[in-house]
Motif scaffolding. Structure first.
Motif, PDB file in Angstrom:
ATOM      1  N   CYS A   1       0.817  -1.220   0.000  1.00  0.00           N
ATOM      2  CA  CYS A   1       0.000   0.000   0.000  1.00  0.00           C
ATOM      3  C   CYS A   1       0.849   1.268   0.000  1.00  0.00           C
ATOM      4  O   CYS A   1       0.408   2.296  -0.506  1.00  0.00           O
ATOM      5  N   SER A   2       2.070   1.210   0.506  1.00  0.00           N
ATOM      6  CA  SER A   2       2.951   2.387   0.469  1.00  0.00           C
ATOM      7  C   SER A   2       3.276   2.775  -0.973  1.00  0.00           C
ATOM      8  O   SER A   2       3.321   3.960  -1.306  1.00  0.00           O
TER       9      SER A   2
ATOM     10  N   GLY B   1     -10.507   1.717  -7.767  1.00  0.00           N
ATOM     11  CA  GLY B   1     -11.453   0.638  -8.060  1.00  0.00           C
ATOM     12  C   GLY B   1     -11.005  -0.185  -9.259  1.00  0.00           C
ATOM     13  O   GLY B   1     -11.050  -1.427  -9.234  1.00  0.00           O
ATOM     14  N   ARG B   2     -10.553   0.493 -10.324  1.00  0.00           N
ATOM     15  CA  ARG B   2     -10.091  -0.231 -11.514  1.00  0.00           C
ATOM     16  C   ARG B   2      -8.819  -1.014 -11.222  1.00  0.00           C
ATOM     17  O   ARG B   2      -8.671  -2.171 -11.642  1.00  0.00           O
ATOM     18  N   LEU B   3      -7.878  -0.409 -10.480  1.00  0.00           N
ATOM     19  CA  LEU B   3      -6.624  -1.101 -10.167  1.00  0.00           C
ATOM     20  C   LEU B   3      -6.859  -2.275  -9.223  1.00  0.00           C
ATOM     21  O   LEU B   3      -6.191  -3.310  -9.330  1.00  0.00           O
ATOM     22  N   ARG B   4      -7.794  -2.117  -8.329  1.00  0.00           N
ATOM     23  CA  ARG B   4      -8.135  -3.210  -7.404  1.00  0.00           C
ATOM     24  C   ARG B   4      -8.642  -4.417  -8.197  1.00  0.00           C
ATOM     25  O   ARG B   4      -8.232  -5.551  -7.964  1.00  0.00           O
TER      26      ARG B   4
ATOM     27  N   THR C   1      -4.347 -12.075  -5.158  1.00  0.00           N
ATOM     28  CA  THR C   1      -5.449 -12.545  -4.313  1.00  0.00           C
ATOM     29  C   THR C   1      -6.073 -11.364  -3.569  1.00  0.00           C
ATOM     30  O   THR C   1      -5.391 -10.378  -3.279  1.00  0.00           O
ATOM     31  N   PRO C   2      -7.352 -11.475  -3.251  1.00  0.00           N
ATOM     32  CA  PRO C   2      -8.004 -10.386  -2.509  1.00  0.00           C
ATOM     33  C   PRO C   2      -7.319 -10.093  -1.174  1.00  0.00           C
ATOM     34  O   PRO C   2      -7.276  -8.945  -0.730  1.00  0.00           O
TER      35      PRO C   2
ATOM     36  N   PHE D   1      -4.383  -2.435  -3.232  1.00  0.00           N
ATOM     37  CA  PHE D   1      -5.355  -1.386  -3.553  1.00  0.00           C
ATOM     38  C   PHE D   1      -6.583  -1.452  -2.653  1.00  0.00           C
ATOM     39  O   PHE D   1      -7.365  -0.526  -2.614  1.00  0.00           O
ATOM     40  N   ALA D   2      -6.734  -2.565  -1.933  1.00  0.00           N
ATOM     41  CA  ALA D   2      -7.873  -2.751  -1.031  1.00  0.00           C
ATOM     42  C   ALA D   2      -7.497  -2.465   0.421  1.00  0.00           C
ATOM     43  O   ALA D   2      -8.301  -2.679   1.318  1.00  0.00           O
ATOM     44  N   SER D   3      -6.312  -1.964   0.646  1.00  0.00           N
ATOM     45  CA  SER D   3      -5.810  -1.707   1.989  1.00  0.00           C
ATOM     46  C   SER D   3      -6.615  -0.618   2.698  1.00  0.00           C
ATOM     47  O   SER D   3      -7.104   0.330   2.080  1.00  0.00           O
TER      48      SER D   3
END
Length: 180
Positions: free
Chosen positions: A57-58, A108-111, A120-121, A126-128
């Motif tokens: 996430c950094s 949202g698109r990158l996630r 994996t989710p 990008f979901a951090s």
């Protein structure tokens, strides 16, 4: 004629012909691919380059800050005389930034692209929660700087509506469809 084209295309596919034209991707899919490629290039340009498997996430936050320099949304600084004014009467020297909505859509698109490309989710940077916090801070600061408070649209509870507890001042009626 369109029927002939469809049959011809399906027979080519069935025969394994690699000449079959692929369907044109949607605007969303095209943008998602461009965003994914841009992020990959950003990671490769880091010194030293960052492999996608080590991205966290950094790196995503650094990427979002990097993109700010290409923004087109005027965000007034706290000392600016137009800070908090939705429509300033004159230009000022405040910086242009990426708009919150653009950043939110990008994430949202990158996630989605991360997971479509084998991530994996559970490991999706990008979901951090740090990304959600950053986006919330950007949203709030931009709303304050522009003098337009952000108000989240509340979803109507289906149970409230069915029980007649919904708001009675609606000018149009609505129909609820139930699928079983």
């Amino acid at each position: 004629m369109s029927g002939e084209r469809g049959v011809e295309g399906s027979s080519r596919w069935a025969a394994g012909d690699s000449q079959q034209p692929s369907p044109t991707p949607s605007r969303y899919e095209s943008q998602k691919r461009r965003d994914w490629n841009t992020f990959g290039q950003y990671l490769r340009n880091q010194r030293p380059p960052v492999p996608l498997s080590q991205c966290n996430c950094s790196h995503v936050l650094d990427f979002l800050r990097y993109l700010d320099q290409f923004g087109k949304t005027k965000v007034h600084l706290q000392g600016c005389m137009f800070y908090g004014h939705p429509e300033p009467p004159a230009p000022c020297a405040c910086p242009l930034r990426q708009a919150w909505g653009s950043l939110d859509a990008l994430i949202g698109r990158l996630r989605a692209a991360y997971e479509e490309n084998g991530g994996t989710p559970e490991t999706n940077p990008f979901a951090s929660s740090a990304i959600r916090v950053y986006l919330k801070e950007v949203r709030d600061s931009q709303a304050k700087a522009r003098g337009i408070p952000y108000k989240k649209k509340k979803k109507k509870m289906a149970a409230d509506h069915q029980q007649g507890q919904g708001s009675s001042d609606h000018s149009s009626s609505s129909t609820t469809i139930h699928f079983s």
